[in-house]
Motif scaffolding. Structure first.
Motif, PDB file in Angstrom:
ATOM      1  N   UNK A  96       1.068  -1.473  -0.003  1.00 31.69           N
ATOM      2  CA  UNK A  96       0.180  -0.384   0.249  1.00 31.69           C
ATOM      3  C   UNK A  96       0.783   1.282   0.183  1.00 31.69           C
ATOM      4  N   UNK A  97       1.786   1.358   0.404  1.00 35.18           N
ATOM      5  CA  UNK A  97       3.018   1.798   0.663  1.00 35.18           C
ATOM      6  C   UNK A  97       3.203   2.889  -0.745  1.00 35.18           C
ATOM      7  N   UNK A  98       3.679   1.083  -1.179  1.00 31.98           N
ATOM      8  CA  UNK A  98       4.310   1.648  -2.923  1.00 31.98           C
ATOM      9  C   UNK A  98       3.605   2.092  -2.877  1.00 31.98           C
ATOM     10  N   UNK A  99       2.348   2.123  -3.162  1.00 24.67           N
ATOM     11  CA  UNK A  99       1.291   1.732  -4.380  1.00 24.67           C
ATOM     12  C   UNK A  99       0.960   4.022  -4.075  1.00 24.67           C
ATOM     13  N   UNK A 100       0.947   4.557  -2.343  1.00 20.79           N
ATOM     14  CA  UNK A 100       1.093   5.639  -2.915  1.00 20.79           C
ATOM     15  C   UNK A 100       1.915   6.364  -3.183  1.00 20.79           C
ATOM     16  N   UNK A 101       3.423   5.744  -2.969  1.00 15.56           N
ATOM     17  CA  UNK A 101       4.048   6.937  -3.507  1.00 15.56           C
ATOM     18  C   UNK A 101       4.280   6.849  -4.614  1.00 15.56           C
ATOM     19  N   UNK A 102       3.712   6.099  -5.168  1.00 14.89           N
ATOM     20  CA  UNK A 102       3.698   6.219  -6.859  1.00 14.89           C
ATOM     21  C   UNK A 102       2.713   7.134  -7.580  1.00 14.89           C
ATOM     22  N   UNK A 103       1.792   7.336  -6.538  1.00 13.58           N
ATOM     23  CA  UNK A 103       0.614   8.115  -6.816  1.00 13.58           C
ATOM     24  C   UNK A 103       1.291   9.327  -6.837  1.00 13.58           C
ATOM     25  N   UNK A 104       1.759   9.433  -5.950  1.00 12.59           N
ATOM     26  CA  UNK A 104       2.816  10.908  -4.832  1.00 12.59           C
ATOM     27  C   UNK A 104       3.401  11.678  -6.481  1.00 12.59           C
ATOM     28  N   UNK A 105       4.243  10.441  -6.613  1.00 11.05           N
ATOM     29  CA  UNK A 105       4.944  10.636  -7.241  1.00 11.05           C
ATOM     30  C   UNK A 105       4.553  11.383  -8.806  1.00 11.05           C
ATOM     31  N   UNK A 106       3.944  10.028  -9.275  1.00  6.59           N
ATOM     32  CA  UNK A 106       2.545  10.584 -10.706  1.00  6.59           C
ATOM     33  C   UNK A 106       2.081  11.816 -10.706  1.00  6.59           C
ATOM     34  N   UNK A 107       1.273  12.182  -9.353  1.00  6.79           N
ATOM     35  CA  UNK A 107       0.611  13.310  -9.172  1.00  6.79           C
ATOM     36  C   UNK A 107       2.086  14.704  -9.514  1.00  6.79           C
ATOM     37  N   UNK A 108       3.036  14.520  -9.027  1.00  8.21           N
ATOM     38  CA  UNK A 108       3.452  15.757  -8.998  1.00  8.21           C
ATOM     39  C   UNK A 108       4.443  15.856 -10.276  1.00  8.21           C
ATOM     40  N   UNK A 109       4.462  14.597 -11.119  1.00  6.50           N
ATOM     41  CA  UNK A 109       5.209  14.943 -12.481  1.00  6.50           C
ATOM     42  C   UNK A 109       3.843  15.619 -13.096  1.00  6.50           C
ATOM     43  N   UNK A 110       2.553  15.165 -13.119  1.00  4.51           N
ATOM     44  CA  UNK A 110       1.378  15.475 -13.850  1.00  4.51           C
ATOM     45  C   UNK A 110       1.124  17.443 -13.161  1.00  4.51           C
ATOM     46  N   UNK A 111       1.448  17.070 -12.498  1.00  2.17           N
ATOM     47  CA  UNK A 111       1.420  18.862 -12.194  1.00  2.17           C
ATOM     48  C   UNK A 111       2.433  19.833 -12.585  1.00  2.17           C
ATOM     49  N   UNK A 112       3.511  19.211 -12.899  1.00  5.28           N
ATOM     50  CA  UNK A 112       4.874  19.693 -13.102  1.00  5.28           C
ATOM     51  C   UNK A 112       4.533  20.167 -15.281  1.00  5.28           C
ATOM     52  N   UNK A 113       4.377  18.838 -15.197  1.00  5.60           N
ATOM     53  CA  UNK A 113       4.256  19.189 -17.093  1.00  5.60           C
ATOM     54  C   UNK A 113       2.723  20.288 -17.281  1.00  5.60           C
ATOM     55  N   UNK A 114       1.998  19.840 -16.271  1.00  2.00           N
ATOM     56  CA  UNK A 114       0.912  20.534 -16.611  1.00  2.00           C
ATOM     57  C   UNK A 114       1.236  22.608 -16.667  1.00  2.00           C
TER      58      UNK A 114
END
Ligand code: HEM
Ligand code: FES
Lengths: 214, 436
Positions: free
Chosen positions: A21-39
Motif C-alpha cells: 500500500x505504501x508503495x502504491x501511494x508513493x507511486x501515485x504521489x510521484x505521478x501527481x507531482x510529475x503531472x502537475x509539473x508538466x501541466x
C-alpha cells in the motif's frame, strides 16, 4: 562491498513486500507531482507564448473610419488631397481613397481596412438601397476584398464592375457591392456618403464590417 | 600536422569508418545533392543580405524619391546599389526556385524507384517535411523586400492562414506579427523566422536525413546485385565521391550566378513601394496550383459550425489548406501502402516500367498539379476559353484519363512480364558468385 549492495537491495525489496500500500501511494504521489509539473510548464509556456500575438497600437493614422471623415486620394499626384466630385469620371474606373479626420487633417491610411473605393455611375442604374447611401451617382465602398483581403483596384468597364486583381472577384457597385462572380463570400460593404463644399464626406461607418471575411 | 591531429582526433578511424564509405553512383542521385547545394548558396547569399538589410517598416527618406518609403524597401534599393548586390539578391531568389524544384524532383526519383520502402520510411517522411519547410521559408522571405508585389502576395498568404477555422486568426497573428500589412511587427517577425528559426529547423532536418541515409545505406542500381550480391557497388565518399560533389557544386554555383546575373529576379524598383492599389500578382510557380484552386472554388463552398467563435469553413480554407494537406498526408503515407514487396529490405532501385500502377499514379498526380496550375491562369488575356467549369472538368478528368492511358501504354510495351526482374547479362567474368 558487493555483498553489502545485495543486502541493501534485499532490504528494499523486503520493505516493499512488507507494505504494498505504501508503495502504491508513493507511486501515485510521484505521478501527481510529475503531472502537475508538466501541466504547470505547459500553462506558463502558453502564457509567455501569448506575448507572440502583437498588441494593436491605435495611432491617429490607423484609427477606424468615422462619420464626418473627408475622402482623400490615397495615391497619385493629388495624394492626401480631398477628392472633388467633379474629377470623377462617369462610368469609372474607381478612385482609391482614404478617410481624413476633418479636425486634425490626419489621413487614416495606416489601416488597410480604411481603404475606400469611390466611383461615379449613372444615377438611374443604382438600385434603390444603394442610391439611399449614394450622393447622386457617386457611390463609395470598402476597398478590401472579402475573399483574401487584396485591394479591389481593377475595373471592368463593359459591365461597370469592381474587379479584384488577386482571384478575379467581381463586385457590382450599382447593387450594394454584390458579388457577381469569383470566390468572394460576401459583398463589399457600402459607405454612406454625402457631397458638401465640393468634398465627399462619410455620413456613417460602412454598412457592414469591412475587411477580409474571417 | 596530420599526425598531430590524428593522435588527438583519431582521424585514421574516422577516415576508415566514414570517409571510405561507398556511395553508389547514378545521375539521379545528384538531385538530392543539388538541393543541398542550393541551400548552401542560400545561406551564403542570405548572410550577405542580412548584413545590409533593415527589417523595419519605419518611413525613411530616400534620395531621388519624393515620398518617404519603408526602411526595408529602402535597404533593398541600397543592396541593389552595392557592387554585385543586385546579383546576390537575384542569386538568393533563384536558388530558392532551384532548391524547391530539385527537392521535388528528388522526391519523384525516390517515388518512382521505390526507394521509400522499408527501411527508408523515416527518411521519406523527413524528405517531405523538408520540402514543406523549404516552401515555407521561401514564403516567409518573400515579403522582406516590402515592395507592392511582395506585399500583395504575402497578404494572400495571411488571408489563407486566417481562414483556418477557430485557430487561424491566432496562427496568422503569430506568424505575421499581427494583421498584414499594417502592423509594425510584420517585418521583424517574418525576418527572424526567415533568416534564423526556419533555416535552423531545416538544418536539423538535413542533418538527420543525411545521418539516416548513411546508416541505412543508399539504394543502388539493380546491376549491382549481379556484379556483387549483397555488397554496395560504388565509389568511396572520399576522395572520389567528394571530388565529384565538389566539382558539381562549383558548376552549380557558376550556373546560378549565370542565371541570377542574366535574369535579375524580383526587380523591386519596377514594382514600387507599398501603395493603395493591388498589382496583378501571380505567386511563384510552386504556389500556382494552390492559387488555381483558390480561383475555381466558388464562394458557396462554405459552412459554419456555430460552436465557440469562428468555426467557418470557407472556400479559402478548402483550396488553400485542406486540399494541400490531404496531398501532404497522402504523400507521407505512401511507404505504408506498398503491398508489393514482402518483409524484405529494399536495397535496389526499382524500374518505373516494372511498376506500372505506381508510375501511372505518379504521372496522374503530376497531371493534377499541372491542371490546377493552369486554373491559375483563368481570366488572363488569351485564356478566355478556360472557364471555371472547364477548369474543374480538366482537373478531374485529365488525371484519371492519364492514369489509364499510361497504364495501358506500359502494359502494351512490357506486357505481363513486368513482375519479372529484367535479365542482366554480365559481360565481364568477375561477378560469377552465386546469388545470395
Ligand atoms: C533556406 C532556404 C531559403 C529560401 C528558400 C529563401 C528564399 C528567399 C526569398 C524567395 C526571398 C525574397 C527575395 C526577393 O524577392 O528579393 C528571400 C529574401 C531574403 N532572405 Fe532568404 N531564403 C532562404 C534562406 C535564407 C537564409 C539562411 C538567410 C540568412 C542567413 C536569408 C536571408 C534573406 C534576406 C535578408 C532576405 C531579404 C532581402 C531580399 O529580399 O533580397 N535567407 N529569401
Ligand atoms: S482576394 Fe480578392 S478575389 Fe481573392
Amino acid at each position: 562491498m558487493a555483498d553489502q549492495e545485495a543486502k541493501l537491495e534485499h532490504e528494499i525489496h523486503a520493505h516493499e513486500d512488507e507494505d504494498p500500500a505504501v508503495h502504491a501511494t508513493r507511486r501515485a504521489v510521484l505521478q501527481a507531482a510529475i503531472g502537475v509539473g508538466v501541466a504547470g510548464t505547459l500553462l506558463s509556456t502558453l502564457y509567455v507564448g501569448a506575448g507572440l500575438v502583437p498588441k494593436k497600437v491605435v495611432t491617429p493614422e490607423n484609427e477606424p473610419l468615422a462619420a464626418g471623415d473627408i475622402l482623400v486620394y490615397a495615391q497619385g499626384d493629388n495624394k492626401d488631397k480631398p477628392i472633388s466630385p467633379a474629377d470623377l469620371k462617369l462610368g469609372g474606373p474607381q478612385t482609391i481613397a482614404y478617410p481624413m479626420n476633418p479636425k486634425t487633417n490626419v489621413v487614416k491610411g495606416g489601416d488597410p481596412n480604411n481603404t475606400v473605393l469611390v466611383v461615379k455611375l449613372e444615377p438611374s442604374r443604382l438600385s434603390p438601397a444603394t442610391a439611399k447611401d449614394a450622393a447622386g451617382g457617386i457611390v463609395a465602398y470598402s476597398g478590401v476584398c472579402k475573399h483574401l483581403g487584396c485591394i479591389v483596384s481593377n475595373w471592368e468597364a463593359s459591365t461597370e464592375d469592381f474587379v479584384c486583381p488577386c482571384h478575379q472577384g467581381h463586385y457590382d457597385p450599382a447593387n450594394g457591392g454584390k458579388v457577381v462572380s469569383g470566390p468572394p463570400p460576401k459583398p463589399i460593404p457600402q459607405l454612406p456618403i454625402k457631397v458638401e463644399n465640393n468634398q465627399i464626406i462619410a455620413t456613417a461607418f460602412f454598412v457592414a464590417e469591412p475587411g477580409k471575411e474571417v | 600536422m596530420y599526425q598531430w591531429l590524428d593522435e588527438r582526433l583519431d582521424l585514421g578511424r574516422l577516415n576508415a569508418k566514414l570517409f571510405r564509405k561507398v556511395f553508389p553512383v547514378h545521375h539521379t542521385f545528384f538531385l538530392g545533392e543539388i538541393t543541398l547545394f542550393s541551400f548552401i548558396v542560400l545561406v551564403l547569399t542570405g548572410v550577405f543580405l542580412t548584413l545590409n538589410y533593415e527589417p523595419s517598416t519605419q518611413l525613411v527618406k530616400v534620395e531621388g524619391l519624393t515620398d518617404p518609403v519603408q526602411a526595408a524597401y529602402a535597404s533593398i534599393l541600397y543592396i541593389d546599389s552595392l557592387p554585385f548586390g543586385a546579383v546576390i539578391r537575384s542569386v538568393h531568389h533563384w536558388s530558392a526556385h532551384i532548391m524547391i524544384a530539385a527537392a521535388f524532383l528528388h522526391l519523384l526519383r525516390i517515388l518512382l524507384s521505390g526507394a521509400y520502402k522499408k527501411p527508408r520510411e523515416l527518411n521519406w517522411i523527413i524528405g517531405i517535411l523538408m520540402l514543406v519547410v523549404t516552401i515555407v521559408v521561401a514564403f516567409l522571405g518573400y515579403a522582406l523586400p516590402y515592395d507592392n508585389y511582395a506585399i500583395t502576395a504575402t497578404r494572400i498568404g495571411h488571408g489563407i492562414a486566417e481562414s483556418v477555422p477557430w485557430v487561424g486568426v491566432a496562427v496568422a497573428q503569430i506568424m505575421f506579427g499581427g494583421d498584414f500589412p499594417g502592423s509594425s511587427h510584420n517585418i521583424p517577425r517574418l525576418y527572424s523566422l526567415h533568416v534564423l528559426w526556419m533555416p535552423l529547423v531545416l538544418m536539423g532536418l538535413i542533418g538527420l536525413h543525411l545521418l539516416i541515409m548513411i546508416k541505412q545505406k543508399h539504394t543502388q542500381p539493380k546491376y549491382a546485385e549481379k556484379v556483387a550480391p549483397g555488397k554496395i557497388l560504388g565509389v568511396p565518399a572520399l576522395p572520389q565521391q567528394g571530388l565529384m560533389s565538389g566539382v558539381l557544386f562549383l558548376v552549380f554555383v557558376a550556373v546560378v550566378f549565370l542565371i541570377g546575373g542574366g535574369f535579375l529576379a524580383h526587380p523591386v524598383e519596377a514594382y514600387g513601394p507599398l501603395s493603395a492599389n493591388t498589382p496583378n500578382v501571380k505567386p511563384d510557380w510552386y504556389f500556382l496550383w494552390i492559387y488555381g484552386l483558390l480561383k475555381i472554388i466558388p464562394s458557396s463552398f462554405e459552412f459554419t459550425i456555430p460552436l465557440f467563435n469562428g468555426g467557418k469553413f470557407g472556400p479559402e480554407f478548402w483550396g488553400g489548406v485542406v486540399i494541400p494537406s490531404i496531398l501532404l498526408v497522402g504523400a507521407i503515407l505512401i511507404p505504408f501502402f506498398s503491398f508489393t514487396e514482402g518483409n524484405v529490405k529494399q536495397r535496389y532501385l526499382e524500374l518505373p516500367s516494372r511498376h506500372p500502377r505506381r508510375t501511372s499514379l505518379t504521372i496522374a498526380g503530376l497531371m493534377f498539379l499541372i491542371m490546377c496550375t493552369m486554373a491559375g491562369y483563368i481570366g488572363d488575356p488569351g485564356m478566355e476559353w478556360l472557364t471555371i467549369s472547364r477548369a474543374w472538368l480538366l482537373i478531374i478528368v485529365v488525371p484519371i484519363v492519364t492514369y489509364f492511358v499510361s497504364f495501358w501504354i506500359m502494359r502494351a510495351i512490357w506486357g505481363e512480364t513486368w513482375q519479372k526482374e529484367p535479365e542482366i547479362e554480365l559481360i565481364v567474368g568477375g561477378g560469377q558468385a552465386p546469388r545470395a
